[in-house]
Design an enzyme around this catalytic site. Sequence first.
Site, PDB file in Angstrom:
ATOM      1  N   SER A 123      17.425 -33.652  11.144  1.00 57.76           N
ATOM      2  CA  SER A 123      18.734 -33.296  11.672  1.00 57.76           C
ATOM      3  C   SER A 123      19.170 -34.278  12.758  1.00 57.76           C
ATOM      4  O   SER A 123      18.319 -34.838  13.475  1.00 57.76           O
ATOM      5  CB  SER A 123      18.622 -31.895  12.280  1.00 57.76           C
ATOM      6  OG  SER A 123      19.744 -31.603  13.059  1.00 57.76           O
ATOM      7  N   TYR A 148      14.427 -25.521  18.088  1.00 57.55           N
ATOM      8  CA  TYR A 148      14.804 -25.952  16.727  1.00 57.55           C
ATOM      9  C   TYR A 148      14.712 -27.474  16.633  1.00 57.55           C
ATOM     10  O   TYR A 148      14.038 -28.018  15.747  1.00 57.55           O
ATOM     11  CB  TYR A 148      16.213 -25.459  16.364  1.00 57.55           C
ATOM     12  CG  TYR A 148      16.736 -26.112  15.104  1.00 57.55           C
ATOM     13  CD1 TYR A 148      16.082 -25.910  13.881  1.00 57.55           C
ATOM     14  CD2 TYR A 148      17.860 -26.944  15.119  1.00 57.55           C
ATOM     15  CE1 TYR A 148      16.537 -26.531  12.716  1.00 57.55           C
ATOM     16  CE2 TYR A 148      18.312 -27.567  13.966  1.00 57.55           C
ATOM     17  CZ  TYR A 148      17.650 -27.353  12.761  1.00 57.55           C
ATOM     18  OH  TYR A 148      18.092 -27.973  11.615  1.00 57.55           O
ATOM     19  N   LYS A 152      11.876 -30.102  14.654  1.00 52.87           N
ATOM     20  CA  LYS A 152      12.191 -31.225  13.743  1.00 52.87           C
ATOM     21  C   LYS A 152      11.551 -32.524  14.253  1.00 52.87           C
ATOM     22  O   LYS A 152      11.030 -33.315  13.461  1.00 52.87           O
ATOM     23  CB  LYS A 152      13.708 -31.416  13.618  1.00 52.87           C
ATOM     24  CG  LYS A 152      14.433 -30.285  12.908  1.00 52.87           C
ATOM     25  CD  LYS A 152      14.113 -30.257  11.425  1.00 52.87           C
ATOM     26  CE  LYS A 152      14.856 -29.167  10.683  1.00 52.87           C
ATOM     27  NZ  LYS A 152      14.371 -28.943   9.316  1.00 52.87           N
TER      28      LYS A 152
HETATM   29  P1  NAD Z   1      19.299 -22.256   4.791  1.00 49.21           P
HETATM   30  O1  NAD Z   1      18.789 -21.272   5.756  1.00 49.21           O
HETATM   31  O2  NAD Z   1      20.543 -21.940   4.041  1.00 49.21           O
HETATM   32  O3  NAD Z   1      18.157 -22.586   3.718  1.00 49.21           O
HETATM   33  C1  NAD Z   1      16.792 -22.640   4.049  1.00 49.21           C
HETATM   34  C2  NAD Z   1      16.040 -21.872   2.974  1.00 49.21           C
HETATM   35  O4  NAD Z   1      14.645 -21.908   3.280  1.00 49.21           O
HETATM   36  C3  NAD Z   1      16.435 -20.397   2.927  1.00 49.21           C
HETATM   37  O5  NAD Z   1      16.708 -20.042   1.583  1.00 49.21           O
HETATM   38  C4  NAD Z   1      15.218 -19.656   3.466  1.00 49.21           C
HETATM   39  O6  NAD Z   1      15.077 -18.378   2.862  1.00 49.21           O
HETATM   40  C5  NAD Z   1      14.095 -20.614   3.121  1.00 49.21           C
HETATM   41  N1  NAD Z   1      12.923 -20.565   4.004  1.00 49.21           N
HETATM   42  C6  NAD Z   1      12.905 -20.602   5.366  1.00 49.21           C
HETATM   43  N2  NAD Z   1      11.645 -20.581   5.814  1.00 49.21           N
HETATM   44  C7  NAD Z   1      10.838 -20.546   4.718  1.00 49.21           C
HETATM   45  C8  NAD Z   1       9.441 -20.493   4.542  1.00 49.21           C
HETATM   46  N3  NAD Z   1       8.592 -20.474   5.570  1.00 49.21           N
HETATM   47  N4  NAD Z   1       8.939 -20.443   3.277  1.00 49.21           N
HETATM   48  C9  NAD Z   1       9.775 -20.459   2.216  1.00 49.21           C
HETATM   49  N5  NAD Z   1      11.122 -20.481   2.328  1.00 49.21           N
HETATM   50  C10 NAD Z   1      11.637 -20.526   3.568  1.00 49.21           C
HETATM   51  O7  NAD Z   1      19.445 -23.644   5.539  1.00 49.21           O
HETATM   52  P2  NAD Z   1      20.153 -24.981   5.044  1.00 49.21           P
HETATM   53  O8  NAD Z   1      21.436 -25.124   5.750  1.00 49.21           O
HETATM   54  O9  NAD Z   1      20.126 -25.031   3.568  1.00 49.21           O
HETATM   55  O10 NAD Z   1      19.165 -26.056   5.649  1.00 49.21           O
HETATM   56  C11 NAD Z   1      18.149 -26.661   4.861  1.00 49.21           C
HETATM   57  C12 NAD Z   1      17.346 -27.584   5.745  1.00 49.21           C
HETATM   58  O11 NAD Z   1      18.212 -28.571   6.313  1.00 49.21           O
HETATM   59  C13 NAD Z   1      16.666 -26.889   6.928  1.00 49.21           C
HETATM   60  O12 NAD Z   1      15.398 -27.462   7.116  1.00 49.21           O
HETATM   61  C14 NAD Z   1      17.577 -27.203   8.091  1.00 49.21           C
HETATM   62  O13 NAD Z   1      16.891 -27.216   9.305  1.00 49.21           O
HETATM   63  C15 NAD Z   1      18.078 -28.592   7.723  1.00 49.21           C
HETATM   64  N6  NAD Z   1      19.380 -28.927   8.340  1.00 49.21           N
HETATM   65  C16 NAD Z   1      20.472 -28.154   8.039  1.00 49.21           C
HETATM   66  C17 NAD Z   1      21.706 -28.448   8.649  1.00 49.21           C
HETATM   67  C18 NAD Z   1      22.927 -27.615   8.359  1.00 49.21           C
HETATM   68  O14 NAD Z   1      23.904 -27.731   9.106  1.00 49.21           O
HETATM   69  N7  NAD Z   1      22.955 -26.802   7.306  1.00 49.21           N
HETATM   70  C19 NAD Z   1      21.815 -29.525   9.536  1.00 49.21           C
HETATM   71  C20 NAD Z   1      20.686 -30.296   9.801  1.00 49.21           C
HETATM   72  C21 NAD Z   1      19.473 -29.991   9.172  1.00 49.21           C
HETATM   73  N1  UFG Z   2      32.198 -24.319  17.283  1.00 52.79           N
HETATM   74  C1  UFG Z   2      33.216 -23.527  17.776  1.00 52.79           C
HETATM   75  N2  UFG Z   2      33.246 -22.233  17.407  1.00 52.79           N
HETATM   76  C2  UFG Z   2      32.329 -21.680  16.563  1.00 52.79           C
HETATM   77  C3  UFG Z   2      31.288 -22.495  16.084  1.00 52.79           C
HETATM   78  C4  UFG Z   2      31.250 -23.811  16.466  1.00 52.79           C
HETATM   79  O1  UFG Z   2      34.057 -23.983  18.551  1.00 52.79           O
HETATM   80  O2  UFG Z   2      32.417 -20.481  16.284  1.00 52.79           O
HETATM   81  C5  UFG Z   2      32.185 -25.758  17.649  1.00 52.79           C
HETATM   82  C6  UFG Z   2      30.941 -26.215  18.383  1.00 52.79           C
HETATM   83  O3  UFG Z   2      31.100 -26.027  19.758  1.00 52.79           O
HETATM   84  C7  UFG Z   2      30.854 -27.688  17.954  1.00 52.79           C
HETATM   85  C8  UFG Z   2      31.435 -27.672  16.514  1.00 52.79           C
HETATM   86  O4  UFG Z   2      32.209 -26.473  16.432  1.00 52.79           O
HETATM   87  O5  UFG Z   2      31.714 -28.453  18.748  1.00 52.79           O
HETATM   88  C9  UFG Z   2      30.377 -27.662  15.439  1.00 52.79           C
HETATM   89  O6  UFG Z   2      29.472 -26.601  15.711  1.00 52.79           O
HETATM   90  P1  UFG Z   2      28.399 -26.081  14.624  1.00 52.79           P
HETATM   91  O7  UFG Z   2      27.729 -24.892  15.217  1.00 52.79           O
HETATM   92  O8  UFG Z   2      29.048 -25.926  13.301  1.00 52.79           O
HETATM   93  O9  UFG Z   2      27.419 -27.306  14.490  1.00 52.79           O
HETATM   94  P2  UFG Z   2      26.594 -28.089  15.607  1.00 52.79           P
HETATM   95  O10 UFG Z   2      27.147 -29.475  15.648  1.00 52.79           O
HETATM   96  O11 UFG Z   2      26.521 -27.349  16.867  1.00 52.79           O
HETATM   97  O12 UFG Z   2      25.142 -28.111  14.971  1.00 52.79           O
HETATM   98  C10 UFG Z   2      24.914 -28.410  13.602  1.00 52.79           C
HETATM   99  C11 UFG Z   2      23.748 -27.575  13.101  1.00 52.79           C
HETATM  100  C12 UFG Z   2      22.479 -27.976  13.781  1.00 52.79           C
HETATM  101  C13 UFG Z   2      22.265 -29.426  13.597  1.00 52.79           C
HETATM  102  C14 UFG Z   2      23.446 -30.216  14.083  1.00 52.79           C
HETATM  103  C15 UFG Z   2      23.244 -31.647  13.722  1.00 52.79           C
HETATM  104  O13 UFG Z   2      23.986 -26.213  13.380  1.00 52.79           O
HETATM  105  O14 UFG Z   2      21.413 -27.323  13.164  1.00 52.79           O
HETATM  106  O15 UFG Z   2      24.648 -29.759  13.439  1.00 52.79           O
HETATM  107  O16 UFG Z   2      24.320 -32.392  14.087  1.00 52.79           O
HETATM  108  F1  UFG Z   2      21.174 -29.824  14.259  1.00 52.79           F
END
Ligand code: NAD
Ligand code: UFG
Length: 336
Positions: A123, A148, A152
């Site tokens: 991330s 979190y 990572k």
């Molecule tokens: P998500 O929660 O939608 O999907 C994660 C999946 O993993 C879920 O289906 C959950 O049930 C499963 N899971 C969690 N822990 C587990 C375990 N111990 N064993 C088996 N299954 C497990 O999240 P996502 O948005 O799809 O994110 C996927 C990956 O990408 C994560 O590692 C997250 O940290 C990373 N990531 C996501 C974002 C984002 O904004 N979505 C940003 C940066 C990184």
């Molecule tokens: N925000 C609002 N209102 C909301 C939610 C978010 O104003 O209800 C704003 C936040 O302050 C930020 C922007 O919208 O300025 C994006 O916020 P998100 O929560 O959607 O995303 P973040 O950038 O905070 O974080 C996301 C993921 C993290 C990841 C990161 C990597 O949630 O897991 O992007 O860039 F690590």
Amino acid sequence: MILITGGCGYVGSHAVARLLELNQDIVVLDNLSNSSKSVIKQINKISDKKFKFIHGDLNDRTLLISLFKDNKIDTVLHFAGVKSVSESIKFPTKYYLNNVAGTINLLKVMEQNHVFKLIFSSSATVYDPENQIPWKEEFSTDKLKHPYADSKIMIENILKSICNINKKWKIGMLRYFNPIGAHSSGLIGEFNINKNTNLMPNINKTFLGRQNSLYVYGNDFQTKDGTGVRDYIHIEDLISGHLRARDFIQNKNGIFIWNLGAGKGYSVLEIIEKCSTIYGKKINYKIVDRRPGDLGEYWADIRKSEKELNWKPKRNLDRMISDTYKFIIKSKNNLF
Ligand code: NAD
Ligand code: UFG
């Protein structure tokens, strides 16, 4: 065969759909802690190709051993993990146990089975905040942040360490910026909007009337309009980056880091405005205090990914929002 951990989640489900479209053999492992089996039904509507689903946890070593014994796994796309910053501050050990220990367990069983190809979901949150924008892969990630992010960083360091010792590993670490959007069919997307605290799920909750108004966390940042600026990338572009990374590591040993973003930033107000236009309904919002820990602005330098992976994000913000809209309308009864 490809093992997809977390294949029922937001990002993983799009990878599953795409790999099935490409006729790849896959097995999915998910403990459904943040997803639902109904996602599998939706994926089955996108592709006729069947896949194995195993309901289980990364920390169940016995299960992993039999999974690798029963399936000829060649590569692992490792999406499984917990991802809420606020929850990680409340329950830090959950993040180390689930994300860090879970990954170590997976690595151990991979090693025992001579499976050395891995794509890991990292991330942008790993970068130290004072790095100059846009963020480049070689920038520092040394500072402790929140559990979190720290989980990572720890995993990234473990992966670097095992690659340093055992030259057989071929690992791609993908640092996602802000994935949004949905599959072009509208059949899969970000289903779990209730517990999710990210911007798009909160906009969708407001649009669907599950909350009266969206809270905008601060309008006093040093940004174009005072609200937070982030690098939003379409989920399907994010997945195409995974496929390119998977191809890249096939014949190259070692560890590689790539940013996956669009390389530019949009403010919260710009996103709200775009959603109001495309959804055809004004999204009500209120400006409130900053959310603790939020940064003003950052986006990715994606030149390394573009060059090494021969990859380019293709879908613009309009497409990200219109695909989200299609998904919300089509799947509103499946959202949880
Ligand atoms: P998500 O929660 O939608 O999907 C994660 C999946 O993993 C879920 O289906 C959950 O049930 C499963 N899971 C969690 N822990 C587990 C375990 N111990 N064993 C088996 N299954 C497990 O999240 P996502 O948005 O799809 O994110 C996927 C990956 O990408 C994560 O590692 C997250 O940290 C990373 N990531 C996501 C974002 C984002 O904004 N979505 C940003 C940066 C990184
Ligand atoms: N925000 C609002 N209102 C909301 C939610 C978010 O104003 O209800 C704003 C936040 O302050 C930020 C922007 O919208 O300025 C994006 O916020 P998100 O929560 O959607 O995303 P973040 O950038 O905070 O974080 C996301 C993921 C993290 C990841 C990161 C990597 O949630 O897991 O992007 O860039 F690590």
